[in-house]
Design a protein around this motif. Structure first.
Motif, PDB file in Angstrom:
ATOM      1  N   GLY A   1      -6.397  15.508 -18.942  1.00 16.95           N
ATOM      2  CA  GLY A   1      -7.660  16.208 -18.690  1.00 16.95           C
ATOM      3  C   GLY A   1      -8.417  15.609 -17.514  1.00 16.95           C
ATOM      4  N   ASP A   2      -9.534  16.225 -17.165  1.00 13.11           N
ATOM      5  CA  ASP A   2     -10.318  15.788 -16.007  1.00 13.11           C
ATOM      6  C   ASP A   2     -10.712  14.315 -16.067  1.00 13.11           C
ATOM      7  N   ASN A   3     -11.011  13.801 -17.232  1.00  9.86           N
ATOM      8  CA  ASN A   3     -11.358  12.390 -17.390  1.00  9.86           C
ATOM      9  C   ASN A   3     -10.294  11.628 -18.157  1.00  9.86           C
ATOM     10  N   GLY A   4      -9.089  12.126 -18.110  1.00 10.76           N
ATOM     11  CA  GLY A   4      -7.997  11.521 -18.864  1.00 10.76           C
ATOM     12  C   GLY A   4      -7.313  10.383 -18.124  1.00 10.76           C
ATOM     13  N   LEU A   5      -6.293   9.864 -18.767  1.00  4.79           N
ATOM     14  CA  LEU A   5      -5.543   8.732 -18.253  1.00  4.79           C
ATOM     15  C   LEU A   5      -4.897   9.034 -16.895  1.00  4.79           C
ATOM     16  N   GLN A   6      -4.244  10.176 -16.755  1.00  4.39           N
ATOM     17  CA  GLN A   6      -3.527  10.498 -15.526  1.00  4.39           C
ATOM     18  C   GLN A   6      -4.448  10.547 -14.301  1.00  4.39           C
ATOM     19  N   PRO A   7      -5.548  11.317 -14.316  1.00  2.00           N
ATOM     20  CA  PRO A   7      -6.406  11.326 -13.118  1.00  2.00           C
ATOM     21  C   PRO A   7      -7.099   9.980 -12.857  1.00  2.00           C
ATOM     22  N   ASN A   8      -7.451   9.260 -13.907  1.00  2.00           N
ATOM     23  CA  ASN A   8      -8.078   7.945 -13.713  1.00  2.00           C
ATOM     24  C   ASN A   8      -7.091   6.927 -13.152  1.00  2.00           C
ATOM     25  N   TYR A   9      -5.855   6.985 -13.609  1.00  3.97           N
ATOM     26  CA  TYR A   9      -4.811   6.091 -13.096  1.00  3.97           C
ATOM     27  C   TYR A   9      -4.538   6.416 -11.630  1.00  3.97           C
ATOM     28  N   SER A  10      -4.486   7.702 -11.322  1.00  6.89           N
ATOM     29  CA  SER A  10      -4.281   8.132  -9.941  1.00  6.89           C
ATOM     30  C   SER A  10      -5.415   7.650  -9.053  1.00  6.89           C
ATOM     31  N   LYS A  11      -6.641   7.767  -9.525  1.00 12.52           N
ATOM     32  CA  LYS A  11      -7.804   7.312  -8.756  1.00 12.52           C
ATOM     33  C   LYS A  11      -7.747   5.797  -8.555  1.00 12.52           C
ATOM     34  N   SER A  12      -7.374   5.062  -9.593  1.00 10.93           N
ATOM     35  CA  SER A  12      -7.276   3.599  -9.486  1.00 10.93           C
ATOM     36  C   SER A  12      -6.211   3.195  -8.472  1.00 10.93           C
ATOM     37  N   LEU A  13      -5.071   3.878  -8.488  1.00  8.85           N
ATOM     38  CA  LEU A  13      -4.020   3.590  -7.511  1.00  8.85           C
ATOM     39  C   LEU A  13      -4.514   3.877  -6.093  1.00  8.85           C
TER      40      LEU A  13
ATOM     41  N   ALA B   1       0.839  -1.204   0.000  1.00  2.13           N
ATOM     42  CA  ALA B   1       0.000   0.000   0.000  1.00  2.13           C
ATOM     43  C   ALA B   1       0.869   1.248   0.000  1.00  2.13           C
ATOM     44  N   ASP B   2       1.968   1.221   0.755  1.00  2.00           N
ATOM     45  CA  ASP B   2       2.890   2.362   0.766  1.00  2.00           C
ATOM     46  C   ASP B   2       3.496   2.588  -0.622  1.00  2.00           C
ATOM     47  N   ALA B   3       3.881   1.492  -1.281  1.00  4.40           N
ATOM     48  CA  ALA B   3       4.452   1.606  -2.633  1.00  4.40           C
ATOM     49  C   ALA B   3       3.426   2.181  -3.607  1.00  4.40           C
ATOM     50  N   LEU B   4       2.164   1.776  -3.472  1.00  6.76           N
ATOM     51  CA  LEU B   4       1.108   2.335  -4.326  1.00  6.76           C
ATOM     52  C   LEU B   4       0.904   3.819  -4.044  1.00  6.76           C
ATOM     53  N   GLY B   5       1.022   4.211  -2.791  1.00  4.68           N
ATOM     54  CA  GLY B   5       0.908   5.633  -2.442  1.00  4.68           C
ATOM     55  C   GLY B   5       2.009   6.445  -3.100  1.00  4.68           C
ATOM     56  N   GLU B   6       3.224   5.903  -3.100  1.00  3.32           N
ATOM     57  CA  GLU B   6       4.338   6.589  -3.764  1.00  3.32           C
ATOM     58  C   GLU B   6       4.104   6.663  -5.273  1.00  3.32           C
ATOM     59  N   ALA B   7       3.608   5.579  -5.855  1.00  6.68           N
ATOM     60  CA  ALA B   7       3.332   5.570  -7.300  1.00  6.68           C
ATOM     61  C   ALA B   7       2.253   6.593  -7.631  1.00  6.68           C
ATOM     62  N   ARG B   8       1.243   6.685  -6.801  1.00 11.07           N
ATOM     63  CA  ARG B   8       0.165   7.660  -7.032  1.00 11.07           C
ATOM     64  C   ARG B   8       0.722   9.085  -6.981  1.00 11.07           C
ATOM     65  N   THR B   9       1.568   9.354  -6.023  1.00 10.58           N
ATOM     66  CA  THR B   9       2.182  10.686  -5.927  1.00 10.58           C
ATOM     67  C   THR B   9       2.971  11.000  -7.189  1.00 10.58           C
ATOM     68  N   ARG B  10       3.706  10.013  -7.689  1.00  9.98           N
ATOM     69  CA  ARG B  10       4.488  10.223  -8.909  1.00  9.98           C
ATOM     70  C   ARG B  10       3.576  10.489 -10.106  1.00  9.98           C
ATOM     71  N   VAL B  11       2.462   9.762 -10.185  1.00 11.87           N
ATOM     72  CA  VAL B  11       1.521   9.973 -11.294  1.00 11.87           C
ATOM     73  C   VAL B  11       0.913  11.374 -11.209  1.00 11.87           C
ATOM     74  N   GLU B  12       0.543  11.778  -9.996  1.00 13.42           N
ATOM     75  CA  GLU B  12      -0.063  13.102  -9.822  1.00 13.42           C
ATOM     76  C   GLU B  12       0.918  14.227 -10.139  1.00 13.42           C
ATOM     77  N   ASN B  13       2.207  13.973  -9.951  1.00  9.94           N
ATOM     78  CA  ASN B  13       3.224  15.004 -10.187  1.00  9.94           C
ATOM     79  C   ASN B  13       3.804  14.993 -11.597  1.00  9.94           C
ATOM     80  N   LEU B  14       3.240  14.170 -12.482  1.00  5.70           N
ATOM     81  CA  LEU B  14       3.707  14.177 -13.868  1.00  5.70           C
ATOM     82  C   LEU B  14       3.450  15.539 -14.493  1.00  5.70           C
ATOM     83  N   LYS B  15       4.390  15.972 -15.292  1.00  3.57           N
ATOM     84  CA  LYS B  15       4.215  17.246 -15.994  1.00  3.57           C
ATOM     85  C   LYS B  15       3.137  17.089 -17.056  1.00  3.57           C
ATOM     86  N   PRO B  16       2.360  18.128 -17.273  1.00  5.29           N
ATOM     87  CA  PRO B  16       1.327  18.051 -18.313  1.00  5.29           C
ATOM     88  C   PRO B  16       1.948  17.769 -19.683  1.00  5.29           C
TER      89      PRO B  16
END
Length: 189
Positions: free
Chosen positions: A109-121, A76-91
């Motif tokens: 975008g709001d319904n794009g790959l990055q926010p959906n991947y972050s939500k899934s993580l 779970a900690d590793a997934l939290g780190e991965a989520r942080t990295r996804v959220e911090n990706l440059k546009p």
């Protein structure tokens, strides 16, 4: 260099890159496989006295349950780190033409790959943490039940010993003189 969780290369050791790098690998196909760095996986304890095939007996080892819960926490900690990295990706740096803007919207975008991947993580991490909490609770309850069973077993043993003593006393009382069915009450009948 080890294959990173996001598809890029990440330097191993103490100089691990915390920022995503450009993917330099081959084209993705449905048969593509990833590489897992075995040194990052949590330890999985063997069940004491078990064989690889299993012996058909069920046993619970509370220390193994607790280790399993700790391992889920590590994941779970590793997934939290991965989520942080996804959220911090440059546009996505796109051009000003419509197709480029559409691609950027599909990725960041709001319904794009990055926010959906972050939500899934986030959801997967939450599920792992909830499962870890439930397993810890189960291990605690199992320990309590085990203690209760042991106490109940001791209580049951004392009851059985008491019943045996009472039965022996009853048998001895029945075998005593005057208890052979020739009591004065029987004779009056």
């Amino acid at each position: 260099m080890a294959n990173g969780a996001l598809g890029g290369n990440v330097t191993s050791g103490s100089s691990t890159s915390k920022t995503p790098e450009q993917y330099n690998g081959g084209t993705y196909t449905d048969s593509s496989t990833g590489n897992i760095d075995q040194s990052t996986l949590p330890a999985v304890p063997r069940v004491p006295g078990s064989s690889a095939q299993g012996d058909g007996k069920t046993s619970v080892d509370t220390s193994s349950l607790k280790q399993f819960a700790d391992n889920l926490g590590t994941l779970a900690d590793a997934l939290g780190e991965a989520r942080t990295r996804v959220e911090n990706l440059k546009p996505v740096a796109c051009g000003t033409f419509n197709e480029a803007k559409s691609l950027a919207q599909s990725v960041t975008g709001d319904n794009g790959l990055q926010p959906n991947y972050s939500k899934s993580l986030h959801l997967l991490r939450q599920a792992l943490m909830d499962t870890a909490d439930s397993v810890k609770t189960l291990a605690g309850k199992y320990s309590t039940i085990e203690d209760m069973n042991q106490k109940a077993g001791n209580d049951l043993q004392q009851l059985i010993q008491g019943a045996q003593s009472d039965t022996q006393a009853l048998q001895q009382g029945l075998q005593s003189p005057g208890a052979n069915g020739s009591s004065s009450y029987s004779q009056q009948q």
